[in-house]
Design an enzyme around this catalytic site. Structure first.
Site, PDB file in Angstrom:
ATOM      1  N   THR A 102      50.084 -21.870 -57.479  1.00 57.47           N
ATOM      2  CA  THR A 102      48.890 -21.053 -57.649  1.00 57.47           C
ATOM      3  C   THR A 102      49.142 -19.551 -57.601  1.00 57.47           C
ATOM      4  O   THR A 102      50.126 -19.098 -56.988  1.00 57.47           O
ATOM      5  CB  THR A 102      47.883 -21.436 -56.524  1.00 57.47           C
ATOM      6  N   TYR A 126      45.550 -21.530 -47.420  1.00 57.91           N
ATOM      7  CA  TYR A 126      45.810 -22.327 -48.632  1.00 57.91           C
ATOM      8  C   TYR A 126      47.011 -21.752 -49.384  1.00 57.91           C
ATOM      9  O   TYR A 126      47.952 -22.480 -49.726  1.00 57.91           O
ATOM     10  CB  TYR A 126      44.562 -22.329 -49.528  1.00 57.91           C
ATOM     11  N   TRP A 151      42.631 -20.294 -61.605  1.00 59.96           N
ATOM     12  CA  TRP A 151      41.236 -20.438 -62.024  1.00 59.96           C
ATOM     13  C   TRP A 151      41.021 -21.685 -62.901  1.00 59.96           C
ATOM     14  O   TRP A 151      40.526 -21.596 -64.038  1.00 59.96           O
ATOM     15  CB  TRP A 151      40.792 -19.192 -62.797  1.00 59.96           C
TER      16      TRP A 151
HETATM   17  N1  NAP Z   1      41.556 -25.505 -58.879  1.00 60.71           N
HETATM   18  C1  NAP Z   1      42.060 -24.290 -59.125  1.00 60.71           C
HETATM   19  O1  NAP Z   1      41.345 -23.346 -59.445  1.00 60.71           O
HETATM   20  C2  NAP Z   1      43.548 -24.070 -59.029  1.00 60.71           C
HETATM   21  C3  NAP Z   1      44.046 -22.769 -59.241  1.00 60.71           C
HETATM   22  C4  NAP Z   1      45.424 -22.569 -59.183  1.00 60.71           C
HETATM   23  C5  NAP Z   1      46.266 -23.618 -58.913  1.00 60.71           C
HETATM   24  N2  NAP Z   1      45.757 -24.865 -58.674  1.00 60.71           N
HETATM   25  C6  NAP Z   1      46.668 -25.952 -58.369  1.00 60.71           C
HETATM   26  O2  NAP Z   1      46.613 -26.882 -59.431  1.00 60.71           O
HETATM   27  C7  NAP Z   1      46.860 -28.193 -58.942  1.00 60.71           C
HETATM   28  C8  NAP Z   1      45.790 -29.144 -59.420  1.00 60.71           C
HETATM   29  O3  NAP Z   1      44.549 -28.665 -58.941  1.00 60.71           O
HETATM   30  P1  NAP Z   1      43.172 -29.366 -59.315  1.00 60.71           P
HETATM   31  O4  NAP Z   1      42.195 -28.292 -59.574  1.00 60.71           O
HETATM   32  O5  NAP Z   1      43.416 -30.440 -60.310  1.00 60.71           O
HETATM   33  O6  NAP Z   1      42.846 -30.021 -57.898  1.00 60.71           O
HETATM   34  P2  NAP Z   1      41.732 -31.096 -57.529  1.00 60.71           P
HETATM   35  O7  NAP Z   1      40.792 -31.287 -58.663  1.00 60.71           O
HETATM   36  O8  NAP Z   1      41.214 -30.705 -56.192  1.00 60.71           O
HETATM   37  O9  NAP Z   1      42.590 -32.426 -57.400  1.00 60.71           O
HETATM   38  C9  NAP Z   1      43.499 -32.629 -56.384  1.00 60.71           C
HETATM   39  C10 NAP Z   1      43.654 -34.121 -56.235  1.00 60.71           C
HETATM   40  O10 NAP Z   1      44.617 -34.358 -55.201  1.00 60.71           O
HETATM   41  C11 NAP Z   1      44.166 -35.471 -54.458  1.00 60.71           C
HETATM   42  N3  NAP Z   1      44.754 -35.494 -53.125  1.00 60.71           N
HETATM   43  C12 NAP Z   1      44.428 -34.746 -52.036  1.00 60.71           C
HETATM   44  N4  NAP Z   1      45.193 -35.103 -50.999  1.00 60.71           N
HETATM   45  C13 NAP Z   1      46.024 -36.083 -51.424  1.00 60.71           C
HETATM   46  C14 NAP Z   1      47.046 -36.854 -50.810  1.00 60.71           C
HETATM   47  N5  NAP Z   1      47.366 -36.684 -49.517  1.00 60.71           N
HETATM   48  N6  NAP Z   1      47.688 -37.776 -51.549  1.00 60.71           N
HETATM   49  C15 NAP Z   1      47.375 -37.971 -52.851  1.00 60.71           C
HETATM   50  N7  NAP Z   1      46.405 -37.273 -53.494  1.00 60.71           N
HETATM   51  C16 NAP Z   1      45.750 -36.335 -52.786  1.00 60.71           C
HETATM   52  C17 NAP Z   1      42.668 -35.292 -54.405  1.00 60.71           C
HETATM   53  O11 NAP Z   1      42.088 -36.526 -54.066  1.00 60.71           O
HETATM   54  P3  NAP Z   1      40.630 -36.594 -53.373  1.00 60.71           P
HETATM   55  O12 NAP Z   1      39.696 -36.274 -54.472  1.00 60.71           O
HETATM   56  O13 NAP Z   1      40.580 -37.977 -52.880  1.00 60.71           O
HETATM   57  O14 NAP Z   1      40.646 -35.555 -52.296  1.00 60.71           O
HETATM   58  C18 NAP Z   1      42.363 -34.838 -55.814  1.00 60.71           C
HETATM   59  O15 NAP Z   1      42.119 -35.928 -56.662  1.00 60.71           O
HETATM   60  C19 NAP Z   1      46.978 -28.059 -57.424  1.00 60.71           C
HETATM   61  O16 NAP Z   1      48.330 -27.999 -57.072  1.00 60.71           O
HETATM   62  C20 NAP Z   1      46.313 -26.735 -57.138  1.00 60.71           C
HETATM   63  O17 NAP Z   1      46.828 -26.145 -55.964  1.00 60.71           O
HETATM   64  C21 NAP Z   1      44.419 -25.107 -58.750  1.00 60.71           C
END
Ligand code: NAP
Length: 292
Positions: A102, A126, A151
């Site tokens: 991120t 985070y 984002w």
């Molecule tokens: N969202 C953003 O704006 C953003 C920005 C920059 C970078 N990122 C990075 O991009 C990546 C993907 O983000 P995203 O937006 O797709 O996230 P997301 O929609 O929150 O999805 C994360 C997934 O990980 C699962 N999870 C949580 N704990 C877990 C565990 N212990 N074992 C297995 N699965 C687990 C969650 O399951 P549950 O639903 O059951 O909790 C959820 O399905 C992440 O690495 C994030 O840090 C995101």
């Protein structure tokens, strides 16, 4: 080619599944948290040994930025320890690990775009947990790709587009932060980029392991992003009425975790190495009916 995907219910995880369902030439196993908790080291080893993937894409993460300030241990365990277990397991079976990180690893006070080698200085729990995850992956598996993005939004899950559309149902006026800048990134474009990287690596083309930035373009403020969302909503008749938008400074919208004011990620390294260009996030808003 066999790919293991973790966190398959998340924004990026589900986008990967959607994409790979259209690519019968790739054998993949996508597991949600129930099927594989990445913090369970034994379960990770067992599944990786059984499946013997060529690549593991870790789309699982703890992403509740503000809650992380109070759930430091949980966020560290999911964002640092889980990726480390996956990277160690990948290394053991000779697989590549692709891990997502991120813009929050940066302080956000640089003038101009961040490049991969810029100093990191997370501003909250985070960001710190994600930085520790990057480091853990890098030392645990030499064949690693760490993609920093920003984002993220898509049709499902919690994201800014969905929040704006939901708030517009009940409010006539919305105040949106106008002094934080970044590249909104469609999760489907992240999925495309990750799979293109795996294919590039598996075809034996040269791959430089390490950190890569990938985000949508053009850069925008949250206010610019909200403006574009409501323009798309109007064009596609998703909302019956438009809210009046006001631009506010970050200081008028305090949050438990500090956000980087500048999240602009320079994406030229991924373009040079993998011929992957930043995506235009405005295109993804053409599908805004699906976000309701
Ligand atoms: N969202 C953003 O704006 C953003 C920005 C920059 C970078 N990122 C990075 O991009 C990546 C993907 O983000 P995203 O937006 O797709 O996230 P997301 O929609 O929150 O999805 C994360 C997934 O990980 C699962 N999870 C949580 N704990 C877990 C565990 N212990 N074992 C297995 N699965 C687990 C969650 O399951 P549950 O639903 O059951 O909790 C959820 O399905 C992440 O690495 C994030 O840090 C995101």
């Amino acid at each position: 080619m066999k790919i293991l995907i973790t966190g398959s219910n998340g924004q990026v995880g589900s986008s990967l599944v959607k994409l790979l369902n259209q690519m019968p030439e790739i054998d993949f196993l996508a597991v949600d948290r129930e099927r594989l908790d990445i913090t369970d080291c034994k379960a990770v080893n067992k599944l990786v040994n059984e499946f013997q993937p060529n690549a593991i894409i870790n789309a699982a993460a703890y992403t509740a930025v503000d809650k992380a300030e109070k759930e430091v241990e949980l966020s560290n365990s999911i964002n640092r320890d889980g990726p480390k277990f996956l990277a160690l397991a990948a290394n053991r079976v000779g697989a590549t690990i692709l891990h997502i990180s991120t813009d929050y690893v940066f302080a956000g006070d640089k003038d101009g775009e961040y490049i991969e080698t810029d100093d990191v200085a997370p501003q909250g729990a985070y960001g710190q947990s994600k930085l520790e995850g990057e480091l853990a992956v890098a030392v645990s598996c030499p064949r690693h790709i760490i993609m920093r993005t920003a984002w993220v939004f898509c049709e499902t899950g919690n994201n800014f587009v969905k929040t704006m559309l939901r708030l517009a149902q009940t409010r006539d006026e919305l105040s949106v932060v106008a002094d934080q800048f970044g590249g909104p990134t469609y999760a489907g474009d992240i999925a495309n980029a990750l799979i293109a990287m795996v294919q590039h690596i598996e075809q034996g083309k040269q791959a430089k392991w390490g950190v890569y930035h990938f985000s949508g373009m053009p850069y925008a403020s949250w206010f610019d992003f909200a403006t574009a969302i409501f323009q798309a909503a109007e064009q596609h008749q998703v909302l019956t009425k438009q809210p009046k938008l006001s631009a506010i400074p970050t200081s008028a919208y305090p949050t438990p975790a500090k956000r980087p004011a500048n999240s602009r990620l320079n994406c030229s390294k991924i373009e040079k190495q993998f011929a992957i260009q930043p995506s235009d996030w405005r295109v993804a808003l053409n599908n805004i009916q699906a976000y309701k």
